[in-house]
Design a protein around this motif. Structure first.
Motif, PDB file in Angstrom:
ATOM      1  N   GLN A  69      13.081   6.305  -0.325  1.00  0.00           N
ATOM      2  CA  GLN A  69      12.774   7.722  -0.524  1.00  0.00           C
ATOM      3  C   GLN A  69      12.179   7.955  -1.906  1.00  0.00           C
ATOM      4  OE1 GLN A  69      16.405   9.937   0.203  1.00  0.00           O
ATOM      5  NE2 GLN A  69      15.984  10.019   2.392  1.00  0.00           N
ATOM      6  N   PRO A  70      11.394   8.993  -2.057  1.00  0.00           N
ATOM      7  CA  PRO A  70      10.879   9.339  -3.391  1.00  0.00           C
ATOM      8  C   PRO A  70      12.024   9.499  -4.378  1.00  0.00           C
ATOM      9  CG  PRO A  70       9.753  10.622  -1.716  1.00  0.00           C
ATOM     10  CD  PRO A  70      10.869   9.898  -1.012  1.00  0.00           C
ATOM     11  N   GLY A  71      11.817   8.973  -5.575  1.00  0.00           N
ATOM     12  CA  GLY A  71      12.859   8.992  -6.587  1.00  0.00           C
ATOM     13  C   GLY A  71      13.772   7.795  -6.543  1.00  0.00           C
TER      14      GLY A  71
ATOM     15  N   GLN B 264      11.032  -4.569 -11.066  1.00  0.00           N
ATOM     16  CA  GLN B 264      11.994  -3.498 -10.846  1.00  0.00           C
ATOM     17  C   GLN B 264      11.255  -2.178 -10.864  1.00  0.00           C
ATOM     18  OE1 GLN B 264      15.545  -3.713 -10.373  1.00  0.00           O
ATOM     19  NE2 GLN B 264      15.200  -1.575  -9.813  1.00  0.00           N
ATOM     20  N   MET B 265      11.354  -1.436  -9.779  1.00  0.00           N
ATOM     21  CA  MET B 265      10.634  -0.174  -9.642  1.00  0.00           C
ATOM     22  C   MET B 265      11.651   0.953  -9.536  1.00  0.00           C
ATOM     23  SD  MET B 265       7.663  -1.385  -6.980  1.00  0.00           S
ATOM     24  CE  MET B 265       8.809  -1.633  -5.655  1.00  0.00           C
ATOM     25  N   THR B 266      11.502   1.949 -10.376  1.00  0.00           N
ATOM     26  CA  THR B 266      12.398   3.112 -10.355  1.00  0.00           C
ATOM     27  C   THR B 266      11.575   4.381 -10.248  1.00  0.00           C
ATOM     28  OG1 THR B 266      12.418   3.311 -12.760  1.00  0.00           O
ATOM     29  CG2 THR B 266      14.093   1.894 -11.768  1.00  0.00           C
ATOM     30  N   ARG B 267      12.235   5.459  -9.954  1.00  0.00           N
ATOM     31  CA  ARG B 267      11.579   6.777  -9.821  1.00  0.00           C
ATOM     32  C   ARG B 267      10.309   6.645  -8.975  1.00  0.00           C
ATOM     33  NH1 ARG B 267      10.171   8.942 -15.063  1.00  0.00           N
ATOM     34  NH2 ARG B 267      10.554   6.949 -16.069  1.00  0.00           N
ATOM     35  N   LEU B 268      10.450   6.025  -7.843  1.00  0.00           N
ATOM     36  CA  LEU B 268       9.299   5.756  -6.989  1.00  0.00           C
ATOM     37  C   LEU B 268       8.683   7.042  -6.471  1.00  0.00           C
ATOM     38  CD1 LEU B 268      10.686   2.606  -5.228  1.00  0.00           C
ATOM     39  CD2 LEU B 268       8.467   2.730  -6.370  1.00  0.00           C
ATOM     40  N   LYS B 269       7.362   6.989  -6.331  1.00  0.00           N
ATOM     41  CA  LYS B 269       6.588   8.122  -5.856  1.00  0.00           C
ATOM     42  C   LYS B 269       5.889   7.729  -4.560  1.00  0.00           C
ATOM     43  CE  LYS B 269       5.543   9.423 -10.641  1.00  0.00           C
ATOM     44  NZ  LYS B 269       4.450   9.710 -11.614  1.00  0.00           N
TER      45      LYS B 269
ATOM     46  N   GLY C 291       2.041 -10.778   0.596  1.00  0.00           N
ATOM     47  CA  GLY C 291       2.485  -9.533   0.003  1.00  0.00           C
ATOM     48  C   GLY C 291       3.776  -9.034   0.618  1.00  0.00           C
ATOM     49  N   THR C 292       4.310  -7.986   0.007  1.00  0.00           N
ATOM     50  CA  THR C 292       5.507  -7.349   0.535  1.00  0.00           C
ATOM     51  C   THR C 292       5.276  -5.840   0.509  1.00  0.00           C
ATOM     52  OG1 THR C 292       7.924  -7.233   0.353  1.00  0.00           O
ATOM     53  CG2 THR C 292       6.711  -7.318  -1.726  1.00  0.00           C
ATOM     54  N   GLN C 293       5.587  -5.183   1.626  1.00  0.00           N
ATOM     55  CA  GLN C 293       5.254  -3.775   1.800  1.00  0.00           C
ATOM     56  C   GLN C 293       6.305  -2.868   1.173  1.00  0.00           C
ATOM     57  OE1 GLN C 293       2.451  -2.320   3.245  1.00  0.00           O
ATOM     58  NE2 GLN C 293       3.328  -0.375   2.546  1.00  0.00           N
ATOM     59  N   VAL C 294       5.826  -1.950   0.346  1.00  0.00           N
ATOM     60  CA  VAL C 294       6.679  -0.904  -0.205  1.00  0.00           C
ATOM     61  C   VAL C 294       6.180   0.427   0.345  1.00  0.00           C
ATOM     62  CG1 VAL C 294       7.382   0.319  -2.293  1.00  0.00           C
ATOM     63  CG2 VAL C 294       7.209  -2.186  -2.299  1.00  0.00           C
ATOM     64  N   THR C 295       7.059   1.158   0.990  1.00  0.00           N
ATOM     65  CA  THR C 295       6.711   2.461   1.534  1.00  0.00           C
ATOM     66  C   THR C 295       7.661   3.494   0.949  1.00  0.00           C
ATOM     67  OG1 THR C 295       5.936   1.462   3.595  1.00  0.00           O
ATOM     68  CG2 THR C 295       6.393   3.830   3.622  1.00  0.00           C
ATOM     69  N   VAL C 296       7.071   4.474   0.294  1.00  0.00           N
ATOM     70  CA  VAL C 296       7.872   5.545  -0.306  1.00  0.00           C
ATOM     71  C   VAL C 296       7.624   6.809   0.501  1.00  0.00           C
ATOM     72  CG1 VAL C 296       8.436   6.802  -2.408  1.00  0.00           C
ATOM     73  CG2 VAL C 296       7.567   4.451  -2.543  1.00  0.00           C
ATOM     74  N   SER C 297       8.633   7.234   1.180  1.00  0.00           N
ATOM     75  CA  SER C 297       8.486   8.382   2.080  1.00  0.00           C
ATOM     76  C   SER C 297       9.837   9.037   2.259  1.00  0.00           C
ATOM     77  CB  SER C 297       7.918   7.911   3.419  1.00  0.00           C
ATOM     78  OG  SER C 297       7.859   8.978   4.345  1.00  0.00           O
ATOM     79  N   GLY C 298       9.798  10.318   2.365  1.00  0.00           N
ATOM     80  CA  GLY C 298      11.075  11.021   2.534  1.00  0.00           C
ATOM     81  C   GLY C 298      11.029  12.030   3.622  1.00  0.00           C
TER      82      GLY C 298
END
Length: 125
Positions: free
Chosen positions: A13-15, A82-87, A118-125
Motif C-alpha cells: 500500500q502507499p506509505g 530498502q524502500m520506505t514511504r512508497l508511492k 527483475g522483481t515486481q513492486v506494485t504500490v496500490s491501495g
C-alpha cells in the motif's frame, strides 16, 4: 561474470515499506559496484540507487532520496534496496545489475552484463 538475481517484490500500500534483495554468484561480489534500476510500464528504465564495491559510496535518484536506502553484505554476496514511504509512482519492475560506472554518479550508472528477470513492486491501495 557476475550473476545477479533479484527478489522480494510485492504488492504494498502507499506509505508502506519493502525490502528488495539481490543475490550474486559467479564472480567475486566484493569487487563490483551494484546499481538498482527500475522500469515502469510505458517508461524508460531508470537508475534509482547504486553502491560502490565496498559500500562506502551510495548515490540515489532525486525521486527516491530520503525514502530508499541501498546496502550490501559482501560476506554473503547480497545487495539490498530498502524502500520506505512508497508511492504509487514507485510501481515498476526492479533490477539489480553491476554498475559499469562504479557508482560514481546515479546519472551515469549503466548495466555491465545482462539484465535479470527483475522483481515486481506494485504500490496500490
Amino acid at each position: 561474470q557476475l550473476d545477479l538475481v533479484e527478489f522480494g517484490g510485492s504488492l504494498v500500500q502507499p506509505g508502506g515499506s519493502l525490502r528488495l534483495s539481490c543475490a550474486a554468484s559467479g564472480a567475486t561480489f566484493k569487487h563490483y559496484a551494484i546499481a538498482w534500476f527500475r522500469q515502469a510500464p510505458g517508461k524508460e528504465r531508470e537508475a534509482v540507487a547504486c553502491i560502490s564495491d565496498n559500500g562506502a559510496v551510495t548515490n540515489y535518484a532525486d525521486s527516491v532520496i530520503g525514502r530508499f536506502a541501498v546496502s550490501r553484505d559482501n560476506a554473503v554476496n547480497m545487495a539490498f534496496l530498502q524502500m520506505t514511504r512508497l508511492k504509487v509512482e514507485d510501481t515498476a519492475l526492479y533490477y539489480c545489475v553491476e554498475d559499469g560506472d562504479f557508482c560514481r554518479s546515479i546519472a551515469t550508472a549503466w548495466a555491465f552484463g545482462s539484465w535479470g528477470q527483475g522483481t515486481q513492486v506494485t504500490v496500490s491501495g
